[in-house]
Write a protein that holds these residues in place. Sequence first.
Motif, PDB file in Angstrom:
ATOM      1  N   LEU A  19      74.543  53.264  32.417  1.00  0.00           N
ATOM      2  CA  LEU A  19      73.201  52.673  32.408  1.00  0.00           C
ATOM      3  C   LEU A  19      73.088  51.699  31.237  1.00  0.00           C
ATOM      4  CD1 LEU A  19      70.329  52.728  33.642  1.00  0.00           C
ATOM      5  CD2 LEU A  19      69.778  54.507  31.961  1.00  0.00           C
TER       6      LEU A  19
ATOM      7  N   LEU B 206      74.425  63.071  31.007  1.00  0.00           N
ATOM      8  CA  LEU B 206      73.059  62.864  31.491  1.00  0.00           C
ATOM      9  C   LEU B 206      72.038  62.865  30.351  1.00  0.00           C
ATOM     10  CD1 LEU B 206      73.147  65.170  34.641  1.00  0.00           C
ATOM     11  CD2 LEU B 206      73.258  62.670  34.595  1.00  0.00           C
TER      12      LEU B 206
ATOM     13  N   ARG C 125      79.284  63.026  35.216  1.00  0.00           N
ATOM     14  CA  ARG C 125      77.842  63.291  35.092  1.00  0.00           C
ATOM     15  C   ARG C 125      77.490  64.197  33.910  1.00  0.00           C
ATOM     16  NH1 ARG C 125      76.986  59.142  37.928  1.00  0.00           N
ATOM     17  NH2 ARG C 125      74.777  59.647  38.187  1.00  0.00           N
TER      18      ARG C 125
ATOM     19  N   GLN D 146      69.744  60.683  34.021  1.00  0.00           N
ATOM     20  CA  GLN D 146      70.582  59.554  34.422  1.00  0.00           C
ATOM     21  C   GLN D 146      71.873  59.548  33.609  1.00  0.00           C
ATOM     22  OE1 GLN D 146      68.604  55.759  35.383  1.00  0.00           O
ATOM     23  NE2 GLN D 146      66.768  56.617  34.425  1.00  0.00           N
TER      24      GLN D 146
ATOM     25  N   GLY E 288      61.722  54.786  33.965  1.00  0.00           N
ATOM     26  CA  GLY E 288      62.786  55.095  34.894  1.00  0.00           C
ATOM     27  C   GLY E 288      62.391  56.258  35.770  1.00  0.00           C
TER      28      GLY E 288
END
Length: 671
Positions: free
Chosen positions: A65, A49, A46, A60, A55
């Motif tokens: 993605l 991000l 993570r 995210q 969105g």
Amino acid sequence: MPKVTVDGIATEVPDGATVLQACEIAGKEIPRFCYHERLSIAGNCRMCLVEVKPGPPKPQASCALPAAEGQEIFTTTEMVKKAREGVMEFLLINHPLDCPICDQGGECDLQDQAMAYGKGHTRYEMNKRAVTEKYMGPVVKTEMTRCIHCTRCVRFAQEVAGVEEIGAVGRGENMEITTYLEHAATSELSGNVVDLCPVGALTARPYAFEARPWELRKTPSIDVMDAVGTNIRLDSRGREVLRALPRINEDVNEEWASNKTRHAVDGLYRNRLDKAYVRKNGKLETASWADAFAAIAGAAKKAGSKVAAIGGDMVEVEALYAAQKLLEGLGSKQIEGRQNGMDYDASNLAAVNFNTTIAGIEEADAILLIGTNPRWEAPLVNTRIRRAAKAGAKVFVIGPEIDLTYPVTWLGDDAALAADLPEDAADALKAAERPALIIGGGGIMVPGLQAASLALADTYNLIRDGWNGYNVLHFSAARMGSLMLGWAQPGGTADLAAADPELLFLLGADGVDFEAFSGAFKVYVGHHGEQGAAQADVVLPGASYAEKSGTWVNLEGRVQRGNRAVFPPGDAREDWTIFRALSDALGNTLPFDTLDQLRDAIAAEFPALADEGLAEYEWAPPKLSDGAPSGPIALPIKDFYLTNAICRASETMQRCSAELIHGEEFAEAAE
């Protein structure tokens, strides 16, 4: 191709690209720990991000993605900054303060990203978690308390190495990365997990506590442990090479290196020849260069033109050429570069080349392996074949059954099968758009099998527009270079022995049948005191690959050059300079005094060696009539870790052989 906007910069990205890749195309740096370009996406750290519109109004993970038309991506907003600081704070909750004693210090992703994206303080006040150490063998050292569970090592073992022996046990805070049953990692490529590890959880055991990266001088070079020609970087301090790391070359090794490439460097300083020796009364005694040259000159005078030379498996083109010119001055063309007795036809270089190229073999949709174990002979070619197999290529094998890390169909180990392929293999090759055949050292040594393999190339149309599927898999770094220079007699070393030479030069050749040359005066030019030096009448100390600038040609005919990282020990000298000095003593001075002059002479006579890059050979295979092949095929490499003098002198390689090949157990001292 989708068009996206990254921090106000309009960017067009390839179909299927991720948001992270879109940001990189736009020139934006995105921190990451679990994401790696050559591994599958995990999306579990993570750290990458970003904010994306349209969105949800939250950060995210950009690595997982997909980039889509019209996206607006923001990498520097306050939301993103706070999110990354929070992720870094969580990652450091249990990470120990080991930086002063950690081998990753100075080249650690966690250090760099904590400085760039972290908060500089923590709110966590509880005791840190500690994790029991895991044993991963003689190459990888563990400190699993530092592990951040990025799973790069797990994915590498499964997807690239193909040996699924690293995984996770437990859940949540109890999750631990380990080899199953805590045995040593057996893959020939396991050392790559050290480079992949973004923290200091996995480090190189032989290099532990040796140096800091800023102490080292970094020299680009070429690996000589096999014929792949892995691009490496030699890191040295003073006059000692401390480690070898891979350099990125997409066409050759990508960014990987075998364990042998990485960790045989400690063998560079053991069992070394650093003085000249002359045999007197049956015993080798130290001598000056002048005395050694005088002894050779006396032998040359008696021998006349009955002189021969045999090249070893790690010799560079410059040394081979200098020795070749020295022999021509003595009236001899008796030169052979295949020390182990191979006698295949090398009159057409395309017929002994890996024509598909290392990267190109991934495109094959049907592959026939004959008499080869690519996992040991060329591990980084094996990873490419594995990739082709994962993409749907059918792989058939004639030879002994071994674990190649991908599904194959074993046809048997009788060489006669190459002359009459079983129906399933024949049908697959006929139907393939890009069929490939790979014959290795075990196959090409069998009488008649080279002819049978060339016949298969005709029968199944392996050579077609834009595709040449006929490949010979060499396992010696010097092989293609020596063949380009003409170091190949019709009958191999047996042909040389039949000529009964009275003076024999051995260029790092330790695997020769010395009984066949018992009557010759032997001169050994090499860097390790092995069989060749023990048999010699005169020993001249040469330089290893790390101690000279040289040219090597890999198995696909790619000309590559390495640079000198350190100087040779003692009185040892670069090989070509030895032959240049010896030519003076023999009264036939060679016409070059510098490396540049030598390379100019090589380029004038052999233009394909003038520049680095892939040499092109015209396909004109010889017409052979050796009779039908028959009998079982034996593979040439019996121990992956002990294939040359440097490896055999290496304590690390000796331990790898004992533990990973022969199953010996080693007790670990408590730390």
